[in-house]
Design a protein around this motif. Sequence first.
Motif, PDB file in Angstrom:
ATOM      1  N   ALA A 283       0.822  -1.209   0.000  1.00  0.00           N
ATOM      2  CA  ALA A 283       0.000   0.000   0.000  1.00  0.00           C
ATOM      3  C   ALA A 283       0.859   1.264   0.000  1.00  0.00           C
ATOM      4  O   ALA A 283       0.457   2.302  -0.536  1.00  0.00           O
ATOM      5  N   ALA A 284       2.062   1.175   0.588  1.00  0.00           N
ATOM      6  CA  ALA A 284       2.973   2.320   0.641  1.00  0.00           C
ATOM      7  C   ALA A 284       3.784   2.481  -0.636  1.00  0.00           C
ATOM      8  O   ALA A 284       4.568   3.422  -0.751  1.00  0.00           O
ATOM      9  N   GLY A 285       3.601   1.564  -1.603  1.00  0.00           N
ATOM     10  CA  GLY A 285       4.284   1.699  -2.884  1.00  0.00           C
ATOM     11  C   GLY A 285       5.657   1.069  -2.944  1.00  0.00           C
ATOM     12  O   GLY A 285       6.525   1.545  -3.685  1.00  0.00           O
ATOM     13  N   ILE A 286       5.874  -0.006  -2.222  1.00  0.00           N
ATOM     14  CA  ILE A 286       7.189  -0.653  -2.171  1.00  0.00           C
ATOM     15  C   ILE A 286       7.680  -1.027  -3.567  1.00  0.00           C
ATOM     16  O   ILE A 286       6.934  -1.546  -4.390  1.00  0.00           O
ATOM     17  N   ASP A 287       8.962  -0.745  -3.845  1.00  0.00           N
ATOM     18  CA  ASP A 287       9.547  -1.039  -5.157  1.00  0.00           C
ATOM     19  C   ASP A 287       9.799  -2.529  -5.370  1.00  0.00           C
ATOM     20  O   ASP A 287       9.702  -3.019  -6.492  1.00  0.00           O
ATOM     21  N   SER A 288      10.192  -3.235  -4.298  1.00  0.00           N
ATOM     22  CA  SER A 288      10.495  -4.655  -4.463  1.00  0.00           C
ATOM     23  C   SER A 288      10.192  -5.415  -3.184  1.00  0.00           C
ATOM     24  O   SER A 288      10.099  -4.827  -2.099  1.00  0.00           O
ATOM     25  N   ILE A 289      10.024  -6.712  -3.332  1.00  0.00           N
ATOM     26  CA  ILE A 289       9.770  -7.599  -2.195  1.00  0.00           C
ATOM     27  C   ILE A 289      10.725  -8.777  -2.302  1.00  0.00           C
ATOM     28  O   ILE A 289      10.889  -9.348  -3.385  1.00  0.00           O
ATOM     29  N   MET A 290      11.355  -9.113  -1.196  1.00  0.00           N
ATOM     30  CA  MET A 290      12.289 -10.244  -1.154  1.00  0.00           C
ATOM     31  C   MET A 290      11.591 -11.479  -0.610  1.00  0.00           C
ATOM     32  O   MET A 290      10.819 -11.401   0.345  1.00  0.00           O
ATOM     33  N   THR A 291      11.908 -12.625  -1.200  1.00  0.00           N
ATOM     34  CA  THR A 291      11.285 -13.885  -0.804  1.00  0.00           C
ATOM     35  C   THR A 291      11.993 -14.514   0.391  1.00  0.00           C
ATOM     36  O   THR A 291      13.124 -14.164   0.731  1.00  0.00           O
ATOM     37  N   ALA A 292      11.312 -15.468   1.004  1.00  0.00           N
ATOM     38  CA  ALA A 292      11.875 -16.237   2.119  1.00  0.00           C
ATOM     39  C   ALA A 292      12.106 -17.673   1.692  1.00  0.00           C
ATOM     40  O   ALA A 292      11.266 -18.276   1.004  1.00  0.00           O
ATOM     41  N   HIS A 293      13.224 -18.230   2.108  1.00  0.00           N
ATOM     42  CA  HIS A 293      13.501 -19.653   1.873  1.00  0.00           C
ATOM     43  C   HIS A 293      12.918 -20.461   3.030  1.00  0.00           C
ATOM     44  O   HIS A 293      13.633 -20.999   3.884  1.00  0.00           O
ATOM     45  N   ILE A 294      11.599 -20.495   3.084  1.00  0.00           N
ATOM     46  CA  ILE A 294      10.869 -21.239   4.114  1.00  0.00           C
ATOM     47  C   ILE A 294       9.772 -22.032   3.423  1.00  0.00           C
ATOM     48  O   ILE A 294       9.344 -21.686   2.322  1.00  0.00           O
ATOM     49  N   THR A 295       9.326 -23.080   4.060  1.00  0.00           N
ATOM     50  CA  THR A 295       8.174 -23.806   3.524  1.00  0.00           C
ATOM     51  C   THR A 295       6.976 -23.567   4.438  1.00  0.00           C
ATOM     52  O   THR A 295       7.097 -23.585   5.670  1.00  0.00           O
ATOM     53  N   VAL A 296       5.827 -23.300   3.816  1.00  0.00           N
ATOM     54  CA  VAL A 296       4.599 -23.014   4.559  1.00  0.00           C
ATOM     55  C   VAL A 296       3.518 -23.964   4.036  1.00  0.00           C
ATOM     56  O   VAL A 296       2.806 -23.651   3.087  1.00  0.00           O
ATOM     57  N   PRO A 297       3.403 -25.141   4.623  1.00  0.00           N
ATOM     58  CA  PRO A 297       2.473 -26.149   4.086  1.00  0.00           C
ATOM     59  C   PRO A 297       1.036 -25.680   3.967  1.00  0.00           C
ATOM     60  O   PRO A 297       0.320 -26.120   3.053  1.00  0.00           O
ATOM     61  N   SER A 298       0.592 -24.784   4.842  1.00  0.00           N
ATOM     62  CA  SER A 298      -0.800 -24.328   4.757  1.00  0.00           C
ATOM     63  C   SER A 298      -1.047 -23.465   3.524  1.00  0.00           C
ATOM     64  O   SER A 298      -2.188 -23.332   3.075  1.00  0.00           O
ATOM     65  N   LEU A 299       0.020 -22.897   2.966  1.00  0.00           N
ATOM     66  CA  LEU A 299      -0.104 -22.077   1.750  1.00  0.00           C
ATOM     67  C   LEU A 299       0.279 -22.854   0.502  1.00  0.00           C
ATOM     68  O   LEU A 299      -0.209 -22.561  -0.589  1.00  0.00           O
ATOM     69  N   ASP A 300       1.192 -23.798   0.659  1.00  0.00           N
ATOM     70  CA  ASP A 300       1.623 -24.638  -0.466  1.00  0.00           C
ATOM     71  C   ASP A 300       2.113 -25.956   0.112  1.00  0.00           C
ATOM     72  O   ASP A 300       3.194 -26.021   0.689  1.00  0.00           O
ATOM     73  N   PRO A 301       1.351 -27.022  -0.027  1.00  0.00           N
ATOM     74  CA  PRO A 301       1.719 -28.306   0.586  1.00  0.00           C
ATOM     75  C   PRO A 301       2.812 -29.059  -0.170  1.00  0.00           C
ATOM     76  O   PRO A 301       3.185 -30.156   0.242  1.00  0.00           O
ATOM     77  N   SER A 302       3.351 -28.480  -1.247  1.00  0.00           N
ATOM     78  CA  SER A 302       4.342 -29.198  -2.059  1.00  0.00           C
ATOM     79  C   SER A 302       5.653 -29.438  -1.334  1.00  0.00           C
ATOM     80  O   SER A 302       6.420 -30.319  -1.715  1.00  0.00           O
ATOM     81  N   GLY A 303       5.938 -28.645  -0.302  1.00  0.00           N
ATOM     82  CA  GLY A 303       7.221 -28.740   0.378  1.00  0.00           C
ATOM     83  C   GLY A 303       8.279 -27.813  -0.190  1.00  0.00           C
ATOM     84  O   GLY A 303       9.347 -27.653   0.395  1.00  0.00           O
ATOM     85  N   ASN A 304       7.998 -27.209  -1.343  1.00  0.00           N
ATOM     86  CA  ASN A 304       8.948 -26.271  -1.933  1.00  0.00           C
ATOM     87  C   ASN A 304       9.107 -25.033  -1.055  1.00  0.00           C
ATOM     88  O   ASN A 304       8.135 -24.581  -0.428  1.00  0.00           O
TER      89      ASN A 304
END
Length: 592
Positions: A271-292
Amino acid sequence: MLTLGGVAAAEPAAAVSAPSPQASTHVVDRWARHILRAMPLEQKVGQLFVADVWGKSADEVHPGNQRKYGVDTPAEVVRRYHVGGVIFFNHSGTDNVDSPTQLARLSNGLQRAALSARPHIPLIVSIDQEGGRVTRIADQATEYPSAMALGAGRSADNARTAAEINGNELRAMGVNQNFAPVADVNSNPLNPIIGSRSFSADPGLAGELVAAQVRGLQGGGRPTETVSASAKHFPGHGDAAADSHVELPEIKRTEEEWRRIDLPPFEAAIAAGIDSIMTAHITVPSLDPSGNPATLSKPIMTGILREELGYDGVVVTDSLQMQGVREMHPDSEIPVLALEAGVDQMLMPPDLDVAINGVLDAVRSGRLSEERIDQSVLRVLKLKWKRGILVKPLASERSVPRHVGTAEHRATIQRITDRAPTVLRNDAGVLPATNPGKVLVTGWNRPEYPGYPADPVAALATHLGRSATALPTGTSPSGAAIERAVAAAKESDLVVVLTNNLRTGASQRNLLTALLGTGKPVVAVAVQEPYDPGYVDAPTWVATYDWRAVSMAALAKVLTGAAAPQGKLPVTVPDGTDPGTVRYPFGHGLSW
């Protein structure tokens, strides 16, 4: 012909003029697409990578560059691979930082190397200048408190001001992107890697300060005076109990918990207009159960970040050298999977030849379309336009001292940091120690290595004045060191002992317990994460949230009564042996 990672690249087409930062989005889009048509595939793919380089000047011959890239100098890395960006560090591995003027000279040299190609496309020059323990340049520049110290200060205006000063100083040094702020909500006291890098365990407070810092970094002047902010680490690293540098953490939150706790600061950043977003090297099964890991997850990067949240800025990976992203896939496959997931830029691949050729092979085989590559390159080009990098890629080396580390900046940041120290306990009424007599300052200090200042024990003793003596005991005090500290304490009127990570520091706990046993007034100070007071029952506890000189100066004012404590806990501090028991609640903080 240029050989790129063993692949022949066509000669690029002629350059075209870049639009000014005030140009309309229609003009910028037309320019970017024109540039794109002038770029061979190899140059496009190069724009999707951010490289770490060895050396403090663009033309410094360094064996690190030869080992990793097969060339001698940082400038040769840029010219060979057509990278879209570089990142600077201050550690012994790829130490790039000596002084502000030197950093501007290095940045300019690398920009000239990038601009020597046609089309003339400058670099995104990045750094991690978060404040607190993640500070890449401190000598001669203004140093900043940690995010959690700002959280304790509870002022969005101050958070924005600190970020504005930070951004202006970085741009004066030739850096145009700061991988900050940390948008993670540090809800897990056992988190080994985020901690005080987070503003708070409260999503609302964290989101408010994240948005403030985005506006400060990106809005503190004309585009050519500001830097791109990058909120990290999506979808949220705050509940991790493991370090993604060495393994792949699993976040066990339900989707509802994630939406309530981790998502709000990223929504605030967007909402503040961020230019970029950095990813996390974590697995979140509730959002993606693939394990990636999330970095390689299309449901997270495209499904949630792009489609649900509507984010169309640059998405950059966390370092691809980290084990968290390398556990499941080979290095050649990771950049391809990241692009398939919806990511735009790959940060610091362990082997740039392997990474680039992996993407090129995927395009040539039809697995990735060139249109998909174009989509990410367009985002990168538009970021460079938005931040004024296209029209002003170079820094004025002669003017650096007028903009970096100025007395005004330092005084402002000191005023902001003075709000952070949080008095958690003062049962014996030791504080404020207006006439402390002979003071012993002892406890945790970090061994010096490139990029870090002298130890906080000495810094605090200096601020306390001639009646104070410094006796640092290191990160793990020996029995002999504890005996020396106890002997010195018996000859003192007041003892101030600094702690850092008592959870795993048994010898630090032994030191504090032994000092409490002397019967002398003891002030225990947690100088990084505020969770240490849950592990030793000292009658006087203070939290500073980081150990840099600016925080030690603020602490000295509180200890001596020169300033009343204003900090309020931005997290909850549990009992170290019984996590279900709260020792100090969120918002707690004494004053006088």
